[in-house]
Design a protein around this motif. Structure first.
Motif, PDB file in Angstrom:
ATOM      1  N   SER A  26       0.845  -1.192   0.000  1.00  0.00           N
ATOM      2  CA  SER A  26       0.000   0.000   0.000  1.00  0.00           C
ATOM      3  C   SER A  26       0.876   1.237   0.000  1.00  0.00           C
ATOM      4  CB  SER A  26      -0.921   0.011   1.233  1.00  0.00           C
ATOM      5  OG  SER A  26      -1.744  -1.130   1.206  1.00  0.00           O
ATOM      6  N   PRO A  27       0.746   2.086  -0.987  1.00  0.00           N
ATOM      7  CA  PRO A  27       1.603   3.279  -1.039  1.00  0.00           C
ATOM      8  C   PRO A  27       1.305   4.222   0.104  1.00  0.00           C
ATOM      9  CG  PRO A  27      -0.167   3.412  -2.659  1.00  0.00           C
ATOM     10  CD  PRO A  27      -0.231   2.032  -2.053  1.00  0.00           C
ATOM     11  N   ARG A  28       2.345   4.874   0.550  1.00  0.00           N
ATOM     12  CA  ARG A  28       2.176   5.841   1.623  1.00  0.00           C
ATOM     13  C   ARG A  28       1.464   7.082   1.097  1.00  0.00           C
ATOM     14  NH1 ARG A  28       8.326   5.348   4.107  1.00  0.00           N
ATOM     15  NH2 ARG A  28       8.358   3.066   4.053  1.00  0.00           N
ATOM     16  N   LYS A  29       0.707   7.673   1.907  1.00  0.00           N
ATOM     17  CA  LYS A  29      -0.078   8.853   1.496  1.00  0.00           C
ATOM     18  C   LYS A  29       0.854  10.015   1.241  1.00  0.00           C
ATOM     19  CE  LYS A  29      -3.980  11.704   2.772  1.00  0.00           C
ATOM     20  NZ  LYS A  29      -4.670  11.422   1.507  1.00  0.00           N
ATOM     21  N   ARG A  30       0.813  10.517   0.042  1.00  0.00           N
ATOM     22  CA  ARG A  30       1.654  11.646  -0.318  1.00  0.00           C
ATOM     23  C   ARG A  30       1.052  12.937   0.226  1.00  0.00           C
ATOM     24  NH1 ARG A  30       5.207  10.339  -4.528  1.00  0.00           N
ATOM     25  NH2 ARG A  30       4.845   8.294  -5.441  1.00  0.00           N
ATOM     26  N   PRO A  31       1.873  13.835   0.699  1.00  0.00           N
ATOM     27  CA  PRO A  31       1.330  15.103   1.193  1.00  0.00           C
ATOM     28  C   PRO A  31       0.711  15.889   0.061  1.00  0.00           C
ATOM     29  CG  PRO A  31       3.717  15.203   1.064  1.00  0.00           C
ATOM     30  CD  PRO A  31       3.344  13.779   0.798  1.00  0.00           C
ATOM     31  N   HIS A  32      -0.392  16.504   0.289  1.00  0.00           N
ATOM     32  CA  HIS A  32      -1.048  17.317  -0.715  1.00  0.00           C
ATOM     33  C   HIS A  32      -1.676  18.522  -0.059  1.00  0.00           C
ATOM     34  CE1 HIS A  32      -4.392  14.955   0.848  1.00  0.00           C
ATOM     35  NE2 HIS A  32      -5.180  15.938   0.423  1.00  0.00           N
ATOM     36  N   VAL A  33      -1.953  19.487  -0.887  1.00  0.00           N
ATOM     37  CA  VAL A  33      -2.572  20.716  -0.430  1.00  0.00           C
ATOM     38  C   VAL A  33      -4.060  20.611  -0.653  1.00  0.00           C
ATOM     39  CG1 VAL A  33      -2.691  23.204  -0.761  1.00  0.00           C
ATOM     40  CG2 VAL A  33      -0.516  22.018  -0.969  1.00  0.00           C
ATOM     41  N   SER A  34      -4.847  20.873   0.344  1.00  0.00           N
ATOM     42  CA  SER A  34      -6.293  20.796   0.206  1.00  0.00           C
ATOM     43  C   SER A  34      -6.786  21.873  -0.743  1.00  0.00           C
ATOM     44  CB  SER A  34      -6.975  20.961   1.564  1.00  0.00           C
ATOM     45  OG  SER A  34      -8.365  21.000   1.430  1.00  0.00           O
ATOM     46  N   VAL A  35      -7.928  21.580  -1.412  1.00  0.00           N
ATOM     47  CA  VAL A  35      -8.490  22.560  -2.333  1.00  0.00           C
ATOM     48  C   VAL A  35      -8.809  23.853  -1.604  1.00  0.00           C
ATOM     49  CG1 VAL A  35     -10.422  23.008  -3.879  1.00  0.00           C
ATOM     50  CG2 VAL A  35      -9.408  20.734  -3.795  1.00  0.00           C
ATOM     51  N   VAL A  36      -9.298  23.710  -0.407  1.00  0.00           N
ATOM     52  CA  VAL A  36      -9.619  24.889   0.401  1.00  0.00           C
ATOM     53  C   VAL A  36      -8.691  24.897   1.601  1.00  0.00           C
ATOM     54  CG1 VAL A  36     -11.371  26.043   1.755  1.00  0.00           C
ATOM     55  CG2 VAL A  36     -11.998  24.888  -0.355  1.00  0.00           C
ATOM     56  N   ASP A  37      -7.794  25.852   1.668  1.00  0.00           N
ATOM     57  CA  ASP A  37      -6.857  25.928   2.779  1.00  0.00           C
ATOM     58  C   ASP A  37      -7.565  26.405   4.023  1.00  0.00           C
ATOM     59  OD1 ASP A  37      -4.314  27.185   0.554  1.00  0.00           O
ATOM     60  OD2 ASP A  37      -4.786  25.129   1.112  1.00  0.00           O
ATOM     61  N   LEU A  38      -6.980  26.070   5.143  1.00  0.00           N
ATOM     62  CA  LEU A  38      -7.502  26.548   6.409  1.00  0.00           C
ATOM     63  C   LEU A  38      -7.252  28.047   6.525  1.00  0.00           C
ATOM     64  CD1 LEU A  38      -6.285  23.686   8.757  1.00  0.00           C
ATOM     65  CD2 LEU A  38      -8.587  24.037   7.880  1.00  0.00           C
ATOM     66  N   PRO A  39      -8.066  28.724   7.294  1.00  0.00           N
ATOM     67  CA  PRO A  39      -7.849  30.173   7.464  1.00  0.00           C
ATOM     68  C   PRO A  39      -6.528  30.444   8.167  1.00  0.00           C
ATOM     69  CG  PRO A  39      -9.515  29.361   8.996  1.00  0.00           C
ATOM     70  CD  PRO A  39      -9.253  28.248   8.037  1.00  0.00           C
ATOM     71  N   PHE A 116     -14.911  29.005   8.533  1.00  0.00           N
ATOM     72  CA  PHE A 116     -14.643  29.217   7.113  1.00  0.00           C
ATOM     73  C   PHE A 116     -15.284  30.503   6.576  1.00  0.00           C
ATOM     74  CE2 PHE A 116     -14.321  24.671   7.825  1.00  0.00           C
ATOM     75  CZ  PHE A 116     -13.105  24.382   7.220  1.00  0.00           C
ATOM     76  N   TRP A 117     -15.554  31.450   7.467  1.00  0.00           N
ATOM     77  CA  TRP A 117     -16.147  32.712   7.026  1.00  0.00           C
ATOM     78  C   TRP A 117     -15.110  33.523   6.256  1.00  0.00           C
ATOM     79  CZ3 TRP A 117     -21.116  34.138   7.293  1.00  0.00           C
ATOM     80  CH2 TRP A 117     -21.419  35.482   7.062  1.00  0.00           C
ATOM     81  N   LEU A 118     -15.387  34.116   5.162  1.00  0.00           N
ATOM     82  CA  LEU A 118     -16.674  34.440   4.555  1.00  0.00           C
ATOM     83  C   LEU A 118     -16.810  33.687   3.225  1.00  0.00           C
ATOM     84  CD1 LEU A 118     -19.217  36.416   4.306  1.00  0.00           C
ATOM     85  CD2 LEU A 118     -17.645  37.980   3.185  1.00  0.00           C
ATOM     86  N   CYS A 119     -15.842  33.906   2.327  1.00  0.00           N
ATOM     87  CA  CYS A 119     -15.951  33.320   0.986  1.00  0.00           C
ATOM     88  C   CYS A 119     -15.828  31.809   1.027  1.00  0.00           C
ATOM     89  CB  CYS A 119     -14.878  33.912   0.068  1.00  0.00           C
ATOM     90  SG  CYS A 119     -15.082  35.687  -0.224  1.00  0.00           S
ATOM     91  N   ARG A 120     -14.991  31.291   1.931  1.00  0.00           N
ATOM     92  CA  ARG A 120     -14.820  29.843   2.012  1.00  0.00           C
ATOM     93  C   ARG A 120     -16.132  29.150   2.342  1.00  0.00           C
ATOM     94  NH1 ARG A 120     -10.168  31.841   4.534  1.00  0.00           N
ATOM     95  NH2 ARG A 120      -8.204  31.161   3.573  1.00  0.00           N
ATOM     96  N   PHE A 121     -17.008  29.827   3.051  1.00  0.00           N
ATOM     97  CA  PHE A 121     -18.283  29.220   3.443  1.00  0.00           C
ATOM     98  C   PHE A 121     -19.317  29.339   2.330  1.00  0.00           C
ATOM     99  CE2 PHE A 121     -22.533  29.475   5.254  1.00  0.00           C
ATOM    100  CZ  PHE A 121     -22.583  28.329   6.035  1.00  0.00           C
ATOM    101  N   TRP A 122     -19.541  30.549   1.821  1.00  0.00           N
ATOM    102  CA  TRP A 122     -20.657  30.780   0.905  1.00  0.00           C
ATOM    103  C   TRP A 122     -20.413  30.272  -0.499  1.00  0.00           C
ATOM    104  CZ3 TRP A 122     -25.054  31.557   3.048  1.00  0.00           C
ATOM    105  CH2 TRP A 122     -25.151  32.257   4.247  1.00  0.00           C
ATOM    106  N   ARG A 123     -19.177  29.975  -0.872  1.00  0.00           N
ATOM    107  CA  ARG A 123     -18.959  29.485  -2.232  1.00  0.00           C
ATOM    108  C   ARG A 123     -19.295  28.010  -2.376  1.00  0.00           C
ATOM    109  NH1 ARG A 123     -12.394  29.724  -2.666  1.00  0.00           N
ATOM    110  NH2 ARG A 123     -11.891  27.966  -1.303  1.00  0.00           N
ATOM    111  N   SER A 124     -19.624  27.336  -1.310  1.00  0.00           N
ATOM    112  CA  SER A 124     -20.028  25.931  -1.354  1.00  0.00           C
ATOM    113  C   SER A 124     -21.545  25.829  -1.377  1.00  0.00           C
ATOM    114  CB  SER A 124     -19.460  25.179  -0.142  1.00  0.00           C
ATOM    115  OG  SER A 124     -20.001  23.867  -0.077  1.00  0.00           O
ATOM    116  N   GLY A 125     -22.072  25.137  -2.383  1.00  0.00           N
ATOM    117  CA  GLY A 125     -23.514  24.945  -2.465  1.00  0.00           C
ATOM    118  C   GLY A 125     -24.066  24.133  -1.318  1.00  0.00           C
ATOM    119  N   TRP A 126     -23.276  23.188  -0.813  1.00  0.00           N
ATOM    120  CA  TRP A 126     -23.733  22.381   0.324  1.00  0.00           C
ATOM    121  C   TRP A 126     -23.905  23.239   1.568  1.00  0.00           C
ATOM    122  CZ3 TRP A 126     -25.944  18.052  -0.500  1.00  0.00           C
ATOM    123  CH2 TRP A 126     -25.533  17.207  -1.524  1.00  0.00           C
ATOM    124  N   ASN A 127     -23.012  24.202   1.764  1.00  0.00           N
ATOM    125  CA  ASN A 127     -23.139  25.086   2.929  1.00  0.00           C
ATOM    126  C   ASN A 127     -24.389  25.954   2.830  1.00  0.00           C
ATOM    127  OD1 ASN A 127     -20.828  24.117   4.118  1.00  0.00           O
ATOM    128  ND2 ASN A 127     -19.515  25.677   3.225  1.00  0.00           N
TER     129      ASN A 127
END
Length: 409
Positions: A26-39, A116-127
């Motif tokens: 099983s390959p080790r999990k490679r580090p990646h940058v999330s689509v939405v970074d933390l504030p 995730f205020w402001l844009c990080r929250f409202w740009r998601s349709g699920w939110n």
């Protein structure tokens, strides 16, 4: 020495990945940058704990707990409508459960909005969907009167279960694939609808006045009444205009008692040529629409879903705020933390012979222009190179200070 340590760490990590691939483990999990970074971190003020709140909200244990609450709320609604449909026998119990779930969802929504205020929250349709559902639920908790048709908004609580699609990866994958398949399936549905319209126009022309006298002769020449349960004659109820004929053909397409209620009264008559043509009409409609075109729609739907499927190693975490962007970001080399030696000894300055590179997944399609992930990777590489240069300069400055102290002593 610091630059050499960086190069050695990168080479060691790449060798570990290559060893996993050669061994088939099983390959080790490679580090990646999330689509939405933390504030970003904020030391003081109202947003001091925003980053911590975002990390807590994205924790898998929190997400599964919220999913459990959503499932429990749905189960409570099912039990309520099963044993007390009118809600008059166990009013207190249902009110307590409703208040508990609404308050729990309100706390979850506040945590999400704060983290995730402001844009990080409202740009998601699920939110946005969560905000609407929770807000309507709170209106019910506080017994806010809603005028006219707006009172139907209280029924939105039945749709809370759709919030599971945001948190369960497999369900989210199906929903996203269906959304991507809609444009392709729309063409197949248009062809199906067009053929139904053609058959409906023919039905109005041929069968609109069938048995208009209230009866029709059967194969034995006996008169059979054609009045339906709605006290309409056969032709008036099923084929008197285009809308009724289209609905009748839809009933034929669903195979819901179409043969006995619609086709056989016109086939079993004394006019054999007409009976043959009527049978050919309905059989051809079923073969063309019910067998061929329906399977074409299903085939197109499956094809679009498979084409839009994201490989497992590139699938994004469904708890990310922007569910429309999928796939794992390219690997970002990580600069390990370095510190100067406290004893003031000289640090050897070495150059890195292996330049930093971006790892791109083999399954990733080539792009004409770099995306946000590649830009972030390049920016991180630049930061790493700058940190190496700073470490070298610090080593030189420290060496000069040490020599000056020796000369002055």
């Amino acid at each position: 020495m610091a630059a050499a340590a960086v190069a050695h760490a990168v080479q060691k990590r790449n060798a570990a990945f290559q060893e996993d691939e050669e061994n088939g483990s099983s390959p080790r999990k490679r580090p990646h940058v999330s689509v939405v970074d933390l504030p970003p971190e904020v030391e003081t003020g109202f947003w001091k704990y925003q980053r911590r709140a975002a990390m807590i909200y994205k924790d898998s244990r929190v997400q599964w707990s919220v999913a459990g609450l959503i499932g429990g709320n749905f189960l409570a609604n099912v039990v309520e409508k099963s044993i007390d449909p009118t809600g008059t026998q166990y009013t207190v119990a249902w009110d307590v459960l409703d208040m508990f779930f609404n308050l729990a969802f309100l706390v979850e929504l506040i945590l999400n909005m704060y983290g995730f205020w402001l844009c990080r929250f409202w740009r998601s349709g699920w939110n946005v969907f969560d905000f609407v559902v929770v807000s309507i639920g709170m209106l019910g908790v506080f017994k806010v009167p809603l005028p006219g048709p707006l009172s139907l908004l209280r029924m939105m609580r039945a749709f809370r279960v759709f919030r599971l699609f945001k948190r369960i990866k497999s369900l989210n994958k199906i929903l996203v694939s269906l959304g991507k398949a809609v444009p392709g399936v729309a063409n197949a549905f248009f062809i199906l609808f067009l053929m139904m319209c053609i058959y409906s126009i023919l039905a109005v022309e041929f069968f609109g006045d069938y048995a208009v006298s209230g009866s029709y002769p059967n194969e034995l020449g006996q008169e059979v009444g054609s009045t339906t349960a709605r006290r309409l004659v056969y032709g008036e109820e099923y084929f008197s205009n285009f809308g009724l004929a289209l609905y009748t053909m839809f009933q034929v397409l669903t195979a819901e008692s179409w043969s006995e209620a619609i086709a056989r009264p016109m086939i079993h008559t004394t006019n054999v040529p007409n009976a043959f043509l009527i049978a050919f009409y309905f059989v051809s409609f079923n073969l063309l629409n019910g067998v061929v075109l329906i399977n074409v729609v299903i085939a197109v739907l499956l094809e679009k879903m498979v084409d839009g499927e994201v490989p497992p190693d590139e699938a994004d975490d469904v708890t990310d705020q922007d569910s429309e962007l999928e796939g794992e970001m390219p690997e970002v080399p990580v600069c390990p933390e370095e510190s100067m030696l406290e004893d003031g000894s000289q640090l050897a300055v070495e150059d890195v012979t292996e330049p930093a590179t971006l790892r791109v997944n083999a399954n990733e399609r080539p792009r004409s222009a770099p995306d946000i992930g590649e830009i972030e990777c390049a920016f991180t590489d630049l930061k790493c190179d700058m940190s190496k240069v700073l470490l070298q300069l610090q080593a030189i400055v420290e060496e000069l200070k040490r020599r000056q102290s020796q000369e002055s002593g």
